[in-house]
Design a protein around this motif. Sequence first.
Motif, PDB file in Angstrom:
ATOM      1  N   GLN A   1      18.885  -4.762  10.644  1.00 36.24           N
ATOM      2  CA  GLN A   1      19.763  -5.598   9.829  1.00 36.24           C
ATOM      3  C   GLN A   1      19.378  -5.509   8.356  1.00 36.24           C
ATOM      4  N   SER A   2      18.091  -5.370   8.087  1.00 35.61           N
ATOM      5  CA  SER A   2      17.626  -5.312   6.703  1.00 35.61           C
ATOM      6  C   SER A   2      17.991  -4.009   6.012  1.00 35.61           C
ATOM      7  N   VAL A   3      18.075  -2.914   6.772  1.00 35.17           N
ATOM      8  CA  VAL A   3      18.289  -1.614   6.138  1.00 35.17           C
ATOM      9  C   VAL A   3      19.697  -1.085   6.316  1.00 35.17           C
ATOM     10  N   SER A   4      20.574  -1.876   6.941  1.00 37.50           N
ATOM     11  CA  SER A   4      21.944  -1.419   7.112  1.00 37.50           C
ATOM     12  C   SER A   4      22.917  -2.319   6.369  1.00 37.50           C
ATOM     13  N   PRO A   5      23.784  -1.743   5.540  1.00 36.35           N
ATOM     14  CA  PRO A   5      24.784  -2.555   4.831  1.00 36.35           C
ATOM     15  C   PRO A   5      25.951  -2.962   5.712  1.00 36.35           C
ATOM     16  N   HIS A   6      25.999  -2.460   6.965  1.00 32.87           N
ATOM     17  CA  HIS A   6      27.142  -2.781   7.823  1.00 32.87           C
ATOM     18  C   HIS A   6      26.674  -3.155   9.226  1.00 32.87           C
ATOM     19  N   PHE A   7      25.738  -4.106   9.282  1.00 30.59           N
ATOM     20  CA  PHE A   7      25.152  -4.515  10.555  1.00 30.59           C
ATOM     21  C   PHE A   7      26.129  -5.394  11.331  1.00 30.59           C
TER      22      PHE A   7
ATOM     23  N   GLY B   1       0.828  -1.193   0.000  1.00 31.11           N
ATOM     24  CA  GLY B   1       0.000   0.000   0.000  1.00 31.11           C
ATOM     25  C   GLY B   1       0.867   1.250   0.000  1.00 31.11           C
ATOM     26  N   GLU B   2       0.293   2.365  -0.418  1.00 29.01           N
ATOM     27  CA  GLU B   2       1.065   3.585  -0.633  1.00 29.01           C
ATOM     28  C   GLU B   2       1.676   4.137   0.651  1.00 29.01           C
ATOM     29  N   VAL B   3       0.915   4.168   1.751  1.00 29.54           N
ATOM     30  CA  VAL B   3       1.415   4.772   2.981  1.00 29.54           C
ATOM     31  C   VAL B   3       2.598   3.987   3.526  1.00 29.54           C
ATOM     32  N   GLU B   4       2.492   2.666   3.584  1.00 30.08           N
ATOM     33  CA  GLU B   4       3.596   1.854   4.100  1.00 30.08           C
ATOM     34  C   GLU B   4       4.813   1.957   3.194  1.00 30.08           C
ATOM     35  N   LEU B   5       4.589   2.077   1.889  1.00 29.91           N
ATOM     36  CA  LEU B   5       5.713   2.197   0.975  1.00 29.91           C
ATOM     37  C   LEU B   5       6.413   3.552   1.149  1.00 29.91           C
ATOM     38  N   LYS B   6       5.643   4.574   1.469  1.00 24.67           N
ATOM     39  CA  LYS B   6       6.260   5.876   1.746  1.00 24.67           C
ATOM     40  C   LYS B   6       7.200   5.781   2.947  1.00 24.67           C
ATOM     41  N   LYS B   7       6.776   5.056   3.961  1.00 25.63           N
ATOM     42  CA  LYS B   7       7.645   4.856   5.123  1.00 25.63           C
ATOM     43  C   LYS B   7       8.924   4.139   4.713  1.00 25.63           C
ATOM     44  N   PHE B   8       8.758   3.115   3.880  1.00 27.38           N
ATOM     45  CA  PHE B   8       9.926   2.354   3.452  1.00 27.38           C
ATOM     46  C   PHE B   8      10.900   3.217   2.660  1.00 27.38           C
ATOM     47  N   VAL B   9      10.399   4.014   1.748  1.00 25.18           N
ATOM     48  CA  VAL B   9      11.258   4.845   0.910  1.00 25.18           C
ATOM     49  C   VAL B   9      12.059   5.822   1.779  1.00 25.18           C
ATOM     50  N   ALA B  10      11.380   6.447   2.746  1.00 25.39           N
ATOM     51  CA  ALA B  10      12.076   7.368   3.653  1.00 25.39           C
ATOM     52  C   ALA B  10      13.132   6.621   4.464  1.00 25.39           C
ATOM     53  N   LEU B  11      12.785   5.438   4.926  1.00 24.57           N
ATOM     54  CA  LEU B  11      13.696   4.636   5.737  1.00 24.57           C
ATOM     55  C   LEU B  11      14.902   4.186   4.915  1.00 24.57           C
ATOM     56  N   LEU B  12      14.648   3.757   3.687  1.00 28.31           N
ATOM     57  CA  LEU B  12      15.723   3.298   2.812  1.00 28.31           C
ATOM     58  C   LEU B  12      16.688   4.436   2.498  1.00 28.31           C
ATOM     59  N   ALA B  13      16.145   5.616   2.238  1.00 23.98           N
ATOM     60  CA  ALA B  13      16.989   6.773   1.949  1.00 23.98           C
ATOM     61  C   ALA B  13      17.844   7.130   3.161  1.00 23.98           C
ATOM     62  N   LEU B  14      17.228   7.133   4.343  1.00 22.12           N
ATOM     63  CA  LEU B  14      17.968   7.485   5.551  1.00 22.12           C
ATOM     64  C   LEU B  14      19.078   6.469   5.828  1.00 22.12           C
ATOM     65  N   ALA B  15      18.802   5.193   5.609  1.00 20.56           N
ATOM     66  CA  ALA B  15      19.808   4.158   5.852  1.00 20.56           C
ATOM     67  C   ALA B  15      21.031   4.367   4.970  1.00 20.56           C
ATOM     68  N   ASN B  16      20.824   4.798   3.739  1.00 25.63           N
ATOM     69  CA  ASN B  16      21.942   5.023   2.831  1.00 25.63           C
ATOM     70  C   ASN B  16      22.690   6.314   3.161  1.00 25.63           C
ATOM     71  N   LEU B  17      21.990   7.307   3.696  1.00 21.93           N
ATOM     72  CA  LEU B  17      22.667   8.523   4.156  1.00 21.93           C
ATOM     73  C   LEU B  17      23.535   8.214   5.373  1.00 21.93           C
ATOM     74  N   ASN B  18      23.170   7.168   6.112  1.00 19.01           N
ATOM     75  CA  ASN B  18      23.823   6.819   7.372  1.00 19.01           C
ATOM     76  C   ASN B  18      25.016   5.867   7.184  1.00 19.01           C
ATOM     77  N   ASP B  19      25.455   5.656   5.941  1.00 16.60           N
ATOM     78  CA  ASP B  19      26.392   4.574   5.668  1.00 16.60           C
ATOM     79  C   ASP B  19      27.755   4.723   6.336  1.00 16.60           C
TER      80      ASP B  19
END
Length: 413
Positions: A402-408, A262-280
């Motif tokens: 663990q799913s959203v971090s490349p260096h867990f 659904g759109e709302v949950e996917l919006k959360k995921f997109v924000a989360l995915l972007a933040l995880a990559n900014l946090n690398d």
Amino acid sequence: MFAFIARQPILDRKRDVFAYELLFRDGKNNCFPDATRDERTEKLIAKHYLTLGLDDISCNKKSFINFQKETLVNGLPAVLDPSNVVVELSDTVLPHDALLDVCRQVKNTGFTIALDDHNLDPKWDDFLPYVDIVKVNIMQSDYDGIAKSMPRLLDSNVKLVAEQIDTQQDFEIYRDMGFDYFQGYFFAKPEAIKQQNLPTSKLTLVELMGVSSSETFDIERVNSVIEHDVGLSYMLLRFVNNPMVNKRYKITSLRHAITYMGEVELKKFVALLALANLNDDKPIELLHLSLVRAKFCDLVAREAKKGDNPPVGFLVGLFSLLDAILDQHMDTLLNQLPIDDDVKFALSGGQNDLSIYLVLAKAFESANWLKVIRIAGLLKIDQKRLHSMFNQAIIWGNGLRQSVSPHFPESKV
């Protein structure tokens, strides 16, 4: 018993989480709730331990716990695992000689012992043969005094924790001095405020964060960005197939994900995915703290029936540490980030419903129970309900990081 609990991270020299100190609202001075030796209480503790165990709260890391004197004298609860629990002792609990006897007894049962709030007084030398860890509060001891005591402490073959480390500068100073672990929120502060523009690669991620904060959702734009980035694509599939998110279907693409989530949950995921990559290049705990805040603020917003498209509660929690992640002033970042006005207002220091949710999350993190009680009354939400939400947020964050971090990092150090 364990429902009323907070945790504070203890990081190692690489800024990975070594353990969490657990703070219990039900006990005196944030101590583990006292349990008399009767069978009924033992069963009650066992029930709560199994339904919300310390491993759930501490993400399978070690748990530093203070105990009331009655518990120390009568014996630690059998439900606690000596391999995972570090017993904190201080002279505020028992007189010196009585505490030394307890220290010997606890050591004989196999627990790791930490001497809490060590004030560098030579009287504590009696304890050094029995303790494994010494915690030094840098706010209660001057730098020269600590430096002078370091050779004696290092010769004692104990690990050293510097407490109240709230700036990157303090972390570097005491790391160079020889401390092994660090407790405080230094990792959640910008290392150095930088005013230069964000690189193009990060601007793309910031754009994705903006998309998640819009009432409309540009699926084509998001799909294009993710398809052209192998790392994002991998993390997308790993995230949406995580059992915490999806227990039934195997998701194979972003389009499949939006159909399922659904759109709302996917919006959360997109924000989360972007933040995880900014946090690398940042400590994983910074991302983890963002995850817990996001989920908690989202749950509180739902309870308060705050609009969920865009998911403003989730976004205000998730973006609350953006200044530390990007080492820029929050106001500078908000000028570049096309997010919901209410979210932007709360993150810039304004007072609205969303800022109250964020203050509440921080009150839980610091075990400021009086503030939790006050805000619960303001929001007209039962305190037990809020504690349950925060526990849920912790477990959700544990399962997702663990799913959203490349260096867990590995657990159980």
